[in-house]
Design a protein around this motif. Structure first.
Motif, mmCIF file in Angstrom:
data_model
loop_
_atom_site.group_PDB
_atom_site.id
_atom_site.type_symbol
_atom_site.label_atom_id
_atom_site.label_comp_id
_atom_site.label_asym_id
_atom_site.label_seq_id
_atom_site.Cartn_x
_atom_site.Cartn_y
_atom_site.Cartn_z
ATOM 1 N N LEU A 158 -4.570 2.400 7.538
ATOM 2 C CA LEU A 158 -5.306 3.568 7.205
ATOM 3 C C LEU A 158 -4.550 4.702 6.954
ATOM 4 O O LEU A 158 -4.936 5.605 5.981
ATOM 5 N N THR A 159 -3.344 4.813 7.431
ATOM 6 C CA THR A 159 -2.437 5.949 7.057
ATOM 7 C C THR A 159 -2.096 6.169 5.462
ATOM 8 O O THR A 159 -2.071 7.097 4.919
ATOM 9 N N SER A 160 -1.783 4.852 5.010
ATOM 10 C CA SER A 160 -1.243 4.930 3.531
ATOM 11 C C SER A 160 -2.467 5.249 2.483
ATOM 12 O O SER A 160 -2.381 5.811 1.815
ATOM 13 N N LEU A 161 -3.933 4.694 3.158
ATOM 14 C CA LEU A 161 -4.996 4.990 2.457
ATOM 15 C C LEU A 161 -5.263 6.328 2.552
ATOM 16 O O LEU A 161 -5.637 7.095 1.455
ATOM 17 N N SER A 162 -5.026 7.236 3.623
ATOM 18 C CA SER A 162 -5.029 8.513 4.056
ATOM 19 C C SER A 162 -4.412 9.480 2.765
ATOM 20 O O SER A 162 -4.899 10.380 2.143
ATOM 21 N N LYS A 163 -3.263 9.169 2.890
ATOM 22 C CA LYS A 163 -2.372 9.747 1.757
ATOM 23 C C LYS A 163 -2.876 9.692 0.369
ATOM 24 O O LYS A 163 -2.611 10.496 -0.455
ATOM 25 N N LEU A 184 0.734 -1.246 -0.088
ATOM 26 C CA LEU A 184 0.074 -0.132 -0.121
ATOM 27 C C LEU A 184 0.820 1.101 -0.005
ATOM 28 O O LEU A 184 0.428 2.299 -0.198
ATOM 29 N N ILE A 185 2.002 1.184 0.466
ATOM 30 C CA ILE A 185 2.999 2.320 0.489
ATOM 31 C C ILE A 185 3.893 2.302 -0.699
ATOM 32 O O ILE A 185 4.721 3.235 -0.906
ATOM 33 N N ILE A 213 -11.776 3.915 11.270
ATOM 34 C CA ILE A 213 -11.780 4.420 9.970
ATOM 35 C C ILE A 213 -11.933 6.196 10.218
ATOM 36 O O ILE A 213 -11.001 6.822 9.647
ATOM 37 N N LYS A 214 -12.887 6.476 11.095
ATOM 38 C CA LYS A 214 -13.254 7.749 11.217
ATOM 39 C C LYS A 214 -12.007 8.400 11.879
ATOM 40 O O LYS A 214 -11.652 9.629 11.742
ATOM 41 N N SER A 215 -11.371 7.617 12.982
ATOM 42 C CA SER A 215 -10.263 8.095 13.590
ATOM 43 C C SER A 215 -8.971 8.660 12.777
ATOM 44 O O SER A 215 -8.226 9.494 13.316
ATOM 45 N N LYS A 216 -8.762 7.769 11.774
ATOM 46 C CA LYS A 216 -7.783 8.206 11.004
ATOM 47 C C LYS A 216 -8.197 8.891 9.880
ATOM 48 O O LYS A 216 -7.544 9.573 9.044
ATOM 49 N N ILE A 217 -9.397 8.633 9.333
ATOM 50 C CA ILE A 217 -9.751 9.600 7.931
ATOM 51 C C ILE A 217 -11.307 10.304 8.202
ATOM 52 O O ILE A 217 -12.259 9.671 8.184
ATOM 53 N N PRO A 218 -11.018 11.290 8.909
ATOM 54 C CA PRO A 218 -12.197 12.044 9.401
ATOM 55 C C PRO A 218 -13.279 12.269 8.255
ATOM 56 O O PRO A 218 -14.520 12.564 8.702
ATOM 57 N N THR A 219 -12.838 12.542 7.266
ATOM 58 C CA THR A 219 -13.745 12.964 6.065
ATOM 59 C C THR A 219 -14.401 11.681 5.440
ATOM 60 O O THR A 219 -15.464 12.029 4.624
ATOM 61 N N TYR A 220 -14.198 10.654 6.004
ATOM 62 C CA TYR A 220 -15.264 9.355 5.314
ATOM 63 C C TYR A 220 -16.615 9.423 5.864
ATOM 64 O O TYR A 220 -16.803 9.618 7.069
ATOM 65 N N CYS A 221 -17.343 8.963 4.976
ATOM 66 C CA CYS A 221 -18.688 8.999 5.173
ATOM 67 C C CYS A 221 -19.131 7.531 5.289
ATOM 68 O O CYS A 221 -18.913 6.625 4.371
ATOM 69 N N SER A 222 -19.728 7.184 6.486
ATOM 70 C CA SER A 222 -20.258 5.884 6.429
ATOM 71 C C SER A 222 -21.212 5.407 5.549
ATOM 72 O O SER A 222 -22.100 6.127 4.984
ATOM 73 N N ILE A 223 -21.223 4.158 5.327
ATOM 74 C CA ILE A 223 -22.124 3.469 4.439
ATOM 75 C C ILE A 223 -23.643 3.649 5.061
ATOM 76 O O ILE A 223 -24.762 3.383 4.175
ATOM 77 N N CYS A 224 -23.773 3.570 6.344
ATOM 78 C CA CYS A 224 -24.964 4.021 6.917
ATOM 79 C C CYS A 224 -25.826 5.196 6.847
ATOM 80 O O CYS A 224 -26.774 5.381 7.265
#
Length: 248
Positions: free
Chosen positions: A201-206, A167-168, A236-247
């Motif tokens: 998740l850090t890698s995905l956030s970048k 991922l990196i 996920i929200k703790s690492k990527i705050p902009t993520y929108c849940s599927i719910c």
């Protein structure tokens, strides 16, 4: 009676002789210089230093100063390539007219996941054919066998660092293969992945900053949430705050 200004035969002969002697002397000097230069060139060519340049000593190969860092040097094969070439991966690539497929030496259900699943995950970082296809397809097919969850969960502490390395990776194709493998793993192990999710998740956030990866990463995060449950959403929200849940 006045003297004639015309030179006599003796004078003419003297001048001719003098000019000839001068040319002869100049020619001799040139020949001597040429001989000396050739002699120097010959001696320098046969000198020990020159011989070492033309025919390097075996010890020169061990001296880092004699190695050209920009020259083409044979690279050792990767760990996955070495294992594959020795038959350590129990499958082979079959070329089809439309698409390729894997042919296993024996039923994948009978194969031990340790260390085969980890080896295939390491192969996700390959950038050459056929290693790219074998590692990607082999990892996917092995996770489809019956009882894959029980076999894969104990390997998570060793699998996660390998997937993180994919991922990196600077190669975009390697990253995409790593992302797909992560989703496939989450389908099989479910919430067991949550304890290791924060390391990835850090890698995905970048990568989310790159527009071309925004959609596939968002889709992958939604699948991680789907298979990991509410606990995965908090991670996920703790690492990527902009993520929108599927719910939502």
């Amino acid at each position: 009676m006045q003297k004639s200004d015309c030179p006599t035969d003796v004078q003419v002969k003297s001048r001719v002789t003098g000019n000839f002697d001068q040319r002869t002397s100049t020619s001799t000097q040139i020949k001597r210089k040429t001989t000396v230069q050739r002699s120097k060139s010959s001696s320098s060519t046969s000198s020990p230093e020159c011989v070492r340049k033309v025919h390097p000593r075996p010890s020169d190969k061990l001296n880092p100063k004699t190695i050209n860092p920009f020259g083409e040097q044979s690279r050792a094969p990767s760990a996955f390539a070495a294992i594959y070439s020795k038959g350590g991966i129990p499958c082979r690539l079959v070329h089809g007219s439309v698409k390729h497929r894997l042919q296993w030496d024996c039923s994948p259900e009978s194969l031990p996941f340790d260390p085969l699943l980890i080896t295939l995950a390491e192969g996700l970082r390959e950038t050459k054919h056929p290693y790219t296809f074998v590692s990607k397809e082999g990892f996917r097919e092995l996770l489809l066998v019956k009882g894959a969850s029980e076999k894969a969960v104990p390997l998570l502490p060793r699998l996660i660092p390998v997937l993180k390395a994919a991922l990196i990776h600077s190669d975009d194709d390697v990253f995409v293969r790593g992302l797909s493998a992560l989703v496939q793993l989450s389908v099989v192990v479910g919430p067991s992945l949550n304890d290791h999710l924060k390391h990835l998740l850090t890698s995905l956030s970048k990568r989310l900053m790159d527009k071309k990866f925004k959609e596939p990463i968002t889709s992958a995060l939604q699948k991680l949430e789907q298979h990991g449950g509410n606990a995965s959403l908090l991670i996920i929200k703790s690492k990527i705050p902009t993520y929108c849940s599927i719910c939502c």
